[in-house]
Scaffold this motif. Sequence first.
Motif, PDB file in Angstrom:
ATOM      1  N   GLY A 410     -48.772 -37.985 -47.088  1.00  0.00           N
ATOM      2  CA  GLY A 410     -48.429 -38.843 -46.017  1.00  0.00           C
ATOM      3  C   GLY A 410     -48.300 -40.031 -46.591  1.00  0.00           C
ATOM      4  O   GLY A 410     -48.790 -40.683 -47.463  1.00  0.00           O
ATOM      5  N   VAL A 411     -47.562 -41.103 -45.590  1.00  0.00           N
ATOM      6  CA  VAL A 411     -47.314 -42.392 -45.954  1.00  0.00           C
ATOM      7  C   VAL A 411     -47.087 -43.115 -44.863  1.00  0.00           C
ATOM      8  O   VAL A 411     -46.754 -42.655 -43.443  1.00  0.00           O
ATOM      9  N   SER A 412     -47.738 -44.148 -44.811  1.00  0.00           N
ATOM     10  CA  SER A 412     -48.308 -44.962 -43.448  1.00  0.00           C
ATOM     11  C   SER A 412     -46.828 -45.782 -42.904  1.00  0.00           C
ATOM     12  O   SER A 412     -46.104 -46.151 -43.986  1.00  0.00           O
ATOM     13  N   GLY A 413     -46.482 -45.742 -41.864  1.00  0.00           N
ATOM     14  CA  GLY A 413     -44.965 -46.251 -41.378  1.00  0.00           C
ATOM     15  C   GLY A 413     -44.081 -44.918 -41.175  1.00  0.00           C
ATOM     16  O   GLY A 413     -42.897 -45.352 -40.604  1.00  0.00           O
ATOM     17  N   PHE A 414     -44.686 -43.654 -41.631  1.00  0.00           N
ATOM     18  CA  PHE A 414     -43.594 -42.563 -41.519  1.00  0.00           C
ATOM     19  C   PHE A 414     -44.500 -41.438 -40.833  1.00  0.00           C
ATOM     20  O   PHE A 414     -44.793 -40.452 -41.345  1.00  0.00           O
ATOM     21  N   PRO A 415     -44.334 -41.625 -39.686  1.00  0.00           N
ATOM     22  CA  PRO A 415     -45.250 -40.632 -38.648  1.00  0.00           C
ATOM     23  C   PRO A 415     -44.539 -39.347 -39.093  1.00  0.00           C
ATOM     24  O   PRO A 415     -43.348 -39.073 -38.925  1.00  0.00           O
ATOM     25  N   ASN A 416     -45.413 -38.163 -38.868  1.00  0.00           N
ATOM     26  CA  ASN A 416     -44.627 -36.897 -39.007  1.00  0.00           C
ATOM     27  C   ASN A 416     -43.905 -36.363 -40.111  1.00  0.00           C
ATOM     28  O   ASN A 416     -43.187 -35.446 -39.901  1.00  0.00           O
ATOM     29  N   MET A 417     -44.070 -37.244 -41.026  1.00  0.00           N
ATOM     30  CA  MET A 417     -43.475 -36.693 -42.449  1.00  0.00           C
ATOM     31  C   MET A 417     -44.458 -36.336 -43.468  1.00  0.00           C
ATOM     32  O   MET A 417     -45.558 -37.179 -43.659  1.00  0.00           O
ATOM     33  N   LEU A 418     -44.235 -35.365 -44.007  1.00  0.00           N
ATOM     34  CA  LEU A 418     -45.217 -34.862 -44.918  1.00  0.00           C
ATOM     35  C   LEU A 418     -44.431 -34.272 -46.257  1.00  0.00           C
ATOM     36  O   LEU A 418     -43.518 -33.709 -46.205  1.00  0.00           O
ATOM     37  N   THR A 419     -45.000 -34.781 -47.342  1.00  0.00           N
ATOM     38  CA  THR A 419     -44.226 -34.846 -48.765  1.00  0.00           C
ATOM     39  C   THR A 419     -45.003 -33.705 -49.431  1.00  0.00           C
ATOM     40  O   THR A 419     -45.905 -34.103 -50.198  1.00  0.00           O
ATOM     41  N   LEU A 420     -44.457 -32.536 -49.579  1.00  0.00           N
ATOM     42  CA  LEU A 420     -44.844 -31.564 -50.566  1.00  0.00           C
ATOM     43  C   LEU A 420     -44.542 -31.910 -52.065  1.00  0.00           C
ATOM     44  O   LEU A 420     -43.438 -32.193 -52.427  1.00  0.00           O
ATOM     45  N   VAL A 421     -45.309 -31.795 -52.885  1.00  0.00           N
ATOM     46  CA  VAL A 421     -45.206 -31.990 -54.447  1.00  0.00           C
ATOM     47  C   VAL A 421     -44.634 -33.644 -54.371  1.00  0.00           C
ATOM     48  O   VAL A 421     -43.852 -33.724 -55.221  1.00  0.00           O
ATOM     49  N   GLY A 422     -45.100 -34.535 -53.689  1.00  0.00           N
ATOM     50  CA  GLY A 422     -44.796 -36.014 -53.867  1.00  0.00           C
ATOM     51  C   GLY A 422     -45.318 -36.812 -54.693  1.00  0.00           C
ATOM     52  O   GLY A 422     -46.328 -36.311 -55.467  1.00  0.00           O
ATOM     53  N   ILE A 447     -50.400 -28.851 -39.251  1.00  0.00           N
ATOM     54  CA  ILE A 447     -49.480 -28.501 -38.045  1.00  0.00           C
ATOM     55  C   ILE A 447     -49.999 -27.772 -37.163  1.00  0.00           C
ATOM     56  O   ILE A 447     -50.179 -27.904 -35.709  1.00  0.00           O
ATOM     57  N   GLN A 448     -50.789 -26.656 -37.461  1.00  0.00           N
ATOM     58  CA  GLN A 448     -51.680 -25.718 -36.531  1.00  0.00           C
ATOM     59  C   GLN A 448     -52.544 -26.552 -35.817  1.00  0.00           C
ATOM     60  O   GLN A 448     -52.770 -26.508 -34.525  1.00  0.00           O
ATOM     61  N   TYR A 449     -53.519 -27.496 -36.564  1.00  0.00           N
ATOM     62  CA  TYR A 449     -54.550 -28.199 -36.037  1.00  0.00           C
ATOM     63  C   TYR A 449     -53.834 -29.074 -34.635  1.00  0.00           C
ATOM     64  O   TYR A 449     -54.479 -29.088 -33.410  1.00  0.00           O
ATOM     65  N   MET A 450     -52.580 -29.815 -34.958  1.00  0.00           N
ATOM     66  CA  MET A 450     -52.195 -30.610 -34.125  1.00  0.00           C
ATOM     67  C   MET A 450     -51.602 -29.952 -32.747  1.00  0.00           C
ATOM     68  O   MET A 450     -51.796 -30.260 -31.708  1.00  0.00           O
ATOM     69  N   THR A 451     -50.872 -28.736 -33.333  1.00  0.00           N
ATOM     70  CA  THR A 451     -50.303 -27.901 -32.052  1.00  0.00           C
ATOM     71  C   THR A 451     -51.452 -27.369 -31.045  1.00  0.00           C
ATOM     72  O   THR A 451     -51.447 -27.455 -29.885  1.00  0.00           O
ATOM     73  N   ARG A 452     -52.690 -26.961 -31.755  1.00  0.00           N
ATOM     74  CA  ARG A 452     -53.717 -26.515 -30.839  1.00  0.00           C
ATOM     75  C   ARG A 452     -54.468 -27.444 -29.929  1.00  0.00           C
ATOM     76  O   ARG A 452     -54.988 -27.347 -29.125  1.00  0.00           O
ATOM     77  N   ASN A 453     -54.584 -28.697 -30.721  1.00  0.00           N
ATOM     78  CA  ASN A 453     -55.414 -29.872 -29.779  1.00  0.00           C
ATOM     79  C   ASN A 453     -54.417 -30.696 -29.064  1.00  0.00           C
ATOM     80  O   ASN A 453     -54.869 -31.743 -28.909  1.00  0.00           O
ATOM     81  N   TYR A 525     -58.989 -34.698 -40.150  1.00  0.00           N
ATOM     82  CA  TYR A 525     -57.821 -35.283 -40.808  1.00  0.00           C
ATOM     83  C   TYR A 525     -58.147 -37.088 -40.825  1.00  0.00           C
ATOM     84  O   TYR A 525     -57.522 -37.450 -40.511  1.00  0.00           O
ATOM     85  N   ALA A 526     -59.284 -37.153 -41.545  1.00  0.00           N
ATOM     86  CA  ALA A 526     -59.782 -38.696 -41.516  1.00  0.00           C
ATOM     87  C   ALA A 526     -58.961 -39.251 -42.304  1.00  0.00           C
ATOM     88  O   ALA A 526     -58.106 -38.668 -43.586  1.00  0.00           O
ATOM     89  N   GLY A 527     -58.490 -40.550 -42.217  1.00  0.00           N
ATOM     90  CA  GLY A 527     -57.501 -41.295 -42.886  1.00  0.00           C
ATOM     91  C   GLY A 527     -56.023 -41.036 -42.057  1.00  0.00           C
ATOM     92  O   GLY A 527     -55.189 -41.901 -42.584  1.00  0.00           O
ATOM     93  N   PHE A 528     -56.059 -40.216 -41.491  1.00  0.00           N
ATOM     94  CA  PHE A 528     -54.580 -40.134 -40.632  1.00  0.00           C
ATOM     95  C   PHE A 528     -54.922 -40.332 -39.238  1.00  0.00           C
ATOM     96  O   PHE A 528     -56.089 -40.123 -38.694  1.00  0.00           O
ATOM     97  N   GLU A 529     -53.945 -41.116 -38.587  1.00  0.00           N
ATOM     98  CA  GLU A 529     -54.203 -41.362 -37.060  1.00  0.00           C
ATOM     99  C   GLU A 529     -53.394 -40.185 -36.430  1.00  0.00           C
ATOM    100  O   GLU A 529     -52.253 -40.092 -36.714  1.00  0.00           O
ATOM    101  N   LEU A 530     -54.097 -39.458 -35.443  1.00  0.00           N
ATOM    102  CA  LEU A 530     -53.589 -38.508 -34.662  1.00  0.00           C
ATOM    103  C   LEU A 530     -53.334 -38.872 -33.282  1.00  0.00           C
ATOM    104  O   LEU A 530     -54.311 -39.581 -32.811  1.00  0.00           O
ATOM    105  N   SER A 531     -52.184 -38.759 -32.747  1.00  0.00           N
ATOM    106  CA  SER A 531     -52.145 -39.052 -31.108  1.00  0.00           C
ATOM    107  C   SER A 531     -51.494 -38.200 -30.374  1.00  0.00           C
ATOM    108  O   SER A 531     -50.507 -37.259 -30.807  1.00  0.00           O
ATOM    109  N   ARG A 532     -51.694 -38.343 -29.189  1.00  0.00           N
ATOM    110  CA  ARG A 532     -51.015 -37.060 -28.302  1.00  0.00           C
ATOM    111  C   ARG A 532     -49.895 -37.627 -27.624  1.00  0.00           C
ATOM    112  O   ARG A 532     -49.055 -36.814 -26.789  1.00  0.00           O
ATOM    113  N   GLY A 533     -49.347 -38.934 -27.861  1.00  0.00           N
ATOM    114  CA  GLY A 533     -48.373 -39.669 -27.124  1.00  0.00           C
ATOM    115  C   GLY A 533     -46.992 -38.577 -26.888  1.00  0.00           C
ATOM    116  O   GLY A 533     -47.211 -37.630 -26.787  1.00  0.00           O
ATOM    117  N   SER A 534     -45.903 -39.314 -26.804  1.00  0.00           N
ATOM    118  CA  SER A 534     -44.726 -38.644 -26.230  1.00  0.00           C
ATOM    119  C   SER A 534     -44.365 -37.441 -27.427  1.00  0.00           C
ATOM    120  O   SER A 534     -44.837 -37.197 -28.437  1.00  0.00           O
TER     121      SER A 534
END
Length: 534
Positions: A410-422, A447-453, A525-534
């Motif tokens: 993950g990269v701060s400033g780039f929400p919902n972007m996840l980099t495999l083998v980055g 992604i499953q955790y977010m969807t469920r919650n 997911y400590a170190g990530f900010e999760l929000s329910r927003g739009s």
Amino acid sequence: MLDVAVIGAGMSGMYQIYKLRELGLAVQGFEAGTDVGGTWYWNRYPGARFDSESYSYGYSFSKEVLAEWSWSEHFAPQPETLRYCNFVADKFNLRDNITFGTRLLAAHYEVEANNWLLHFDNHEVIRTRFLVTAVGPLSAPVLPKLPGLDTFGGEVHHTGLWPKEEVAIAGRRVGVIGTGATGVQVIQEVAKTAAHLTVFQRTPNWCAPLHNRPISEAEQIQIKASYDAIFRKCNATTNGFLHDADPRKALAVSAQEREALFEKLYAEPGFGIWLSNFSDVLVDEAANQTISRFVADKIRQRVEDPRTAEKLIPKDHGFGTRRVPMETRYYEVYNQPNVELVDLVSTPIEAVTPKGVKTPDGEVPLDLLILATGFDAVRGALDRIDIRGRHGLELKQKWADGPVTYLGLGVSGFPNMLTLVGPHNAATFCNIPRCIEQNVDWVTDVIQYMTRNGYRRIEATQAAEREWTDHVFDVAEGLLLTKTRSWFMGLNSNLENHDKPRLLVYAGGSPRYRERCEEVANQGYAGFELSRGS
Ligand code: NAP
């Protein structure tokens, strides 16, 4: 509108698409090539093959795939691996969820809508909630900056962009520029049939014998019965291979004991000589010199002309401080009358001409020029996309002084972007599929955790990103590879900033990395900010 867009349909993209589809999400893969396979689709150059044991490289997630697929050699050649990728794609109908022949040009995050807007080279525009990049660590080929390259009248190919149509080698005058892991594989293959082969070498690398052989029927049965143990072993070793360091120190044992291990490893298949060596050879210069001297002597024994042998022995770095090219009679190639080694340090390339390559010694006439000149590693494929996060922040700009990430995912400033083998992800310094599976499973879980919650947005915090980036540098402290010029340090002489080393890999080992990723997940997911927003 997609739930997830996966960019790339190589080993990581294919598995990611499979996993997200299992969750019932609207997922689509986008691939620049016309079919699956990634690395194994693009790198069809003569001689391309695994340096990992085949059975340690395939996917572990499907018992059916493991039972149905049989590798034919301990280190399979590229056509077989590409067939394997196709087999997996067919089995799980992955192509139903992949758009081929389309390259992502731009990905812009839309703050209000909390979406990514994707622009492709076929003018298609797509919106997606999550953007998962599976673009590969060695997929942005780099061409040499040589005057006159575009005037060459013969055929010219970069190994990473090798054509699907057969390229004739037999009876032709071939030149190869580059002697990394790729160049070494090409050279030993081309030398078999070319009328004449000229190798243009700038920096020699320390190569070691692969000792490949076919898998016998008895071995096949044994391998299939041992898959659980094979993957357990890979997951326990530092880099996901079947090889782990010897706890002894080279300088703490007698010269006799040292030589005995070196001889044993030199005679064994695969990366053992690099990864199962004494524990201090990759961190201590004096220990490193012991193995470097040993391998130098082997080169002298194998190359008949002493002057050629000396040219093939690296002088600017020690054994294993760069990725070790694995070879099959590579050094013996230089004993053949149809092969010539040009040392670019004493005779640099002045220009490529319509007829061949010109050095101070004259013009070398060529029909085919092969560029094994490497890649803009790990971040290059991301840099080539116009990725913008919140408020137009450009990823390339954010990484101007080197990548900063959280867990390399993950990269701060780039929400919902996840980099495999980055960049700064353990998967970049691993037997890649082993770590790909970990990356993909982790991304699927989040992604499953977010969807469920009911969460709709995830972003790494700046603090977590800073802490992880410091950790990446701390664990690499003392490793000789950080003092050596190579793609691990983001260095390729043909790139801008080719004089500024920037560590691209996580060298703390995949077990430690996996543990950390699990810890983060277990803490919501400590170190990530999760929000329910739009
Ligand atoms: P590389 O290791 O970066 O090697 C590039 C080579 O090209 C170097 O010898 C470099 O020389 C030379 N070069 C670049 N520009 C040049 C120029 N302008 N003039 C002369 N020489 C030039 O790239 P690679 O060999 O493609 O390997 C990259 C990585 O891919 C490997 O380390 C490995 O991780 C992976 N790979 C894996 C396999 C496998 O698993 N079987 C096979 C092949 C590759 P200098 O060193 O002097 O810059």
